[in-house]
Design a protein around this motif. Structure first.
Motif, short mmCIF file in Angstrom:
data_model
loop_
_atom_site.label_atom_id
_atom_site.label_comp_id
_atom_site.label_asym_id
_atom_site.label_seq_id
_atom_site.Cartn_x
_atom_site.Cartn_y
_atom_site.Cartn_z
N SER A 187 0.83 -1.20 0.00
CA SER A 187 0.00 0.00 0.00
C SER A 187 0.86 1.25 0.00
O SER A 187 0.55 2.23 -0.68
N SER A 197 2.05 1.88 -3.36
CA SER A 197 0.97 2.41 -4.20
C SER A 197 0.78 3.91 -3.98
O SER A 197 0.61 4.68 -4.92
N VAL A 198 0.82 4.31 -2.70
CA VAL A 198 0.70 5.74 -2.38
C VAL A 198 1.87 6.50 -2.99
O VAL A 198 1.70 7.57 -3.60
N PRO A 209 -8.22 -0.18 4.23
CA PRO A 209 -7.41 -1.03 5.12
C PRO A 209 -5.90 -0.79 4.92
O PRO A 209 -5.19 -1.64 4.41
N ILE A 210 -5.45 0.37 5.25
CA ILE A 210 -4.03 0.71 5.12
C ILE A 210 -3.60 1.34 6.45
O ILE A 210 -4.32 2.17 7.01
#
Lengths: 336, 414
Positions: free
Chosen positions: B2, B5-6, B254-255
């Motif tokens: 995650s 991804s950010v 959900p991170i």
């Protein structure tokens, strides 16, 4: 079947200010549930707590049995949030935005690609998916905003004022999408709005929220039934207890009560010790008449006031809708 | 995953922002060129001026005066007579870079034709090039003076001998004999100079510190300044995320908070590394194309890489602190300007830290920019190795950890 959402005495405080004052409600699986209230009533705060954006001060909720205080990560996989703000990156395309939010939910590869195409179809933006979001109209942005909340196939979707600032065409499209998601995919939806028309159209049950509290929760039909045979607001020059008692006894009238009117504050420029004493400002009294039969009640009230030579300053017959229910319950209009 | 991804998303957004690209990658180069050009012009002007040469004249005689006049006429140095009592202290405190002492017996020695020694003392930090230039001037004037004195004495002696010699010996004073005598004196002055120069540097054990060139000052200094300026981009990125509401959406996903913060910090880190690579490449290769002296990257690439990584990390951590402290866009702009330019100026990114130390004492040591500048200067300019710069690297690591802890403590996730 157990409820997909059970809210148990949820409270949010900021210092001494209590934004949400212990609210309770349940949402059944496959239900479209409305949270209706004016701006600042606590709707967004409630949703923020239920989706893990902020921590509750006390109380809790269970989403598909997962306690949000102890199993928020599990709950987050089940619910989806479409925030009130256009939570999109304007310089990226709709597809790039959706790819990003999909990856955040653990999607990747073919699965991610298919889901992105699927949600683009739902919001009817496939053809313009590669344009930067900043070039979209307000309504199109809202639709991408909704699409981003659908990527991970949530069982429970929180839609927080999803139609703010959109054109009628996009609004209708959003309504259709919400109804289709509920009908075809069995998605449970919590829909917040301060537009009573939207809630009446989409929801079967509604919680009316004001000043952080749920003041009524029922089906729309039963909420409107709170108005009885109708509600009439009558403005009078003067009111006393004897007059209210006589109005309550008229044919077709169930009860007559005085609506507390706020006294307007003095103009700021007149404040100060050197200012001369001025005449007290008083608001025109408004009497709320809950009728057994609104037509009959109007006739008998006007006749009575004429006989008593009491000047009628205003007369308003409330339509049987949620706006009237809110006015009936709080003395305020939804969009005040 | 995650977090990546950010980070990937933020890099996508950053690449579409042409203004930010210019500010982060081209502006530092513009600053380096402008700074190098301006300071180089000052240097050129300085080279045109005579080098100050304080002199203590313990002799005060005729020959000493002739030497001083000769130095003045020679150009290149500007003679300033100072008192012997003040001279030593002024030299120790680096108020004067070098000192020439004319010994008490200078006139007497020259007159008697024996060798006398001038003493040239320079401060350890004095420019070697300038000291050498001064030595050459003094040596040249002294040699001319001694030669003149020796030849004149020789000719005078021959004149006296000729006047007293009987007519049959006058042939011995023919012109060719006089020229041969003068030549002999000249050769003697070369082999056994009457005036010698003893050149010393007090505290020679402390290595002479050459002043770096303008580009050597500009490249590490502006690298540090602009890498830390990327902290503003980190802070703004957090603010933008909150402003458009996507922060709420991310918090609802959900991170973990740690992944979210890491994802927001990584792009700044990568940007800072790319920025450094561009500046270093420009310093090493591009400056020479523009007629400036290229910079060296030092003798220890591992030390340089570690220093760059730590500076980039420290900048990212500072970005989290600014994001945590600032609530509005204008606060981010104001705080960033105040903190980043302030720290950059006081930490030696614009005015070299070894000059600031003289002006501000130990104050710059309290700033991360100081240690970043010191690490890069030591590695790139002084050619130091990893072990030599370990203190600066440890200090940078310390600042990074403190910034991350303060940032996490103060960051408002609600």
């Amino acid at each position: 079947m157990p409820p997909i959402l059970e809210v148990d005495n949820l409270v949010k405080k900021y210092g001494d200010f209590e934004a949400v004052k212990g609210i309770n409600f349940e949402v059944e699986e496959g239900e479209v549930f409305g949270l209706l209230g004016p701006n600042g009533a606590g709707k967004t705060q409630t949703i923020s707590m239920l989706t893990g954006v902020i921590q509750p001060t006390s109380g809790t909720a269970r989403i598909a049995g997962h306690d949000i205080r102890t199993e928020m990560n599990e709950a987050k996989k089940i619910n989806g949030l479409v925030p009130q703000d256009l939570a999109l990156y304007p310089t990226l395309s709709a597809r790039a935005n959706l790819n990003f939010f999909g990856r955040i939910y653990g999607l990747s590869g073919k699965d991610l690609k298919e889901r992105v195409e699927d949600v683009l179809r739902i919001v009817a933006l496939t053809e313009r998916a590669d344009e930067a979001v900043e070039k979209y109209s307000g309504g199109m942005k809202r639709r991408v905003n909704i699409a981003a909340g659908l990527l991970h196939h949530p069982k429970l979707l929180f839609l927080d004022e999803p139609t703010v600032g959109v054109d009628p065409q996009s609004r209708n499209h959003i309504f259709e999408s919400v109804m289709r998601l509920n009908r075809e995919r069995g998605m449970s939806i919590v829909y917040t709005s301060h537009y009573m028309e939207e809630v009446e159209l989409l929801c079967k049950r509604v919680a009316i929220i004001d000043e952080g509290k749920i003041i009524a929760l029922d089906t729309i039909k039963d909420l409107i039934a709170l108005l009885g045979g109708g509600v009439i607001h009558v403005g009078l020059e003067r009111v006393d207890d004897a007059l209210l008692a006589r109005l309550s006894a008229l044919p077709g009238v169930e009860i007559a009560v005085l609506i507390p009117q706020p006294v307007p504050p003095p103009p700021a420029e007149e404040e100060g010790p050197e200012v001369k004493e001025r005449e007290p400002v008083t608001a025109t009294p408004i009497v709320k008449i809950v009728a057994e039969n609104s037509q009959k009640a109007v006739v008998s009230v006007i006749s009575f006031l004429n006989e008593q030579d009491i000047t009628l300053t205003s007369l308003e017959i409330l339509e049987p809708n949620l706006e009237s229910v809110f006015l009936h319950l709080t003395g305020k209009k939804l969009r005040e | 995953m995650s977090a990546l991804s950010v980070a990937f998303k933020d890099i996508q957004i950053f690449l579409k922002d042409r203004g930010a690209l210019f500010q982060l990658f081209l502006l530092p180069l513009v600053f380096i060129v402008a700074y190098s050009a301006v300071t180089a012009s000052f240097e050129t002007e300085e080279q045109d001026q005579r080098i100050p040469l304080p002199v203590v004249d313990l002799d005060g005689g005729r020959e000493a005066k002739t030497l001083l006049d000769g130095l003045d006429r020679a150009g290149g140095v500007q003679v300033e007579l100072i008192d012997e009592k003040d001279a030593t202290q002024m030299l120790e405190e680096n108020e004067i870079a070098r000192l020439l002492t004319i010994p008490e017996d200078f006139t007497e020695g020259i007159s008697e034709g024996r060798t006398v020694t001038l003493r040239l003392v320079s401060h350890p930090d004095a420019s070697l090039e300038k000291t050498e230039a001064v030595r050459l001037v003094v040596e040249g004037v002294a040699q001319d003076m001694a030669l003149e004195s020796q030849i004149l004495a020789s000719l005078q002696q021959m004149g006296e001998m000729q006047a007293n010699a009987p007519p049959e010996y006058q042939e011995a004073f023919a012109v060719e004999k006089i020229v041969a005598q003068a030549q002999s004196q000249f050769d003697r002055s070369q082999d056994r100079p009457l005036v010698t120069i003893e050149q010393t540097v007090p505290g020679q054990e402390s290595e002479k510190e050459e002043l770096p060139s303008t580009a050597e000052v500009a490249v590490p200094g502006f690298t540090v300044l602009f890498v830390f300026l990327t902290a503003q981009a980190t802070a703004r990125s957090f603010y933008d995320e909150k402003k458009i509401g996507s922060f709420r959406r991310l918090m609802a996903a959900p991170i973990s908070k740690a992944s979210l913060l890491a994802g927001k910090v990584v792009p700044n880190f990568i940007t800072a590394l790319i920025q450094t690579a561009i500046i270093f490449a420009f310093g090493a290769f591009g400056l020479s194309l523009l007629g400036f002296t290229p910079v060296k990257l030092g003798n220890d690439p591992v030390a340089l890489v570690i220093a760059v990584l730590l500076i980039a990390l420290c900048s990212s951590a500072l970005g989290v602190v600014i994001a945590a402290l600032a609530r509005t866009e204008s606060q981010i702009g104001g705080l960033s300007t105040l903190i980043l330019w302030g720290l950059g100026t006081l930490g030696g990114s614009i005015i070299p830290y070894f000059i600031l130390e003289n002006m501000l004492g130990p104050i710059p040591m309290a700033l991360p920019h100081y240690w970043a500048n010191r690490a890069l200067d030591d590695i790139m300019v002084r050619g130091m190795m990893l072990a030599d710069v370990s203190l600066a690297l440890i200090m940078l690591l310390g600042f990074t950890l403190v910034f991350f802890l303060v940032g996490l403590w103060r960051f408002d996730f609600d």
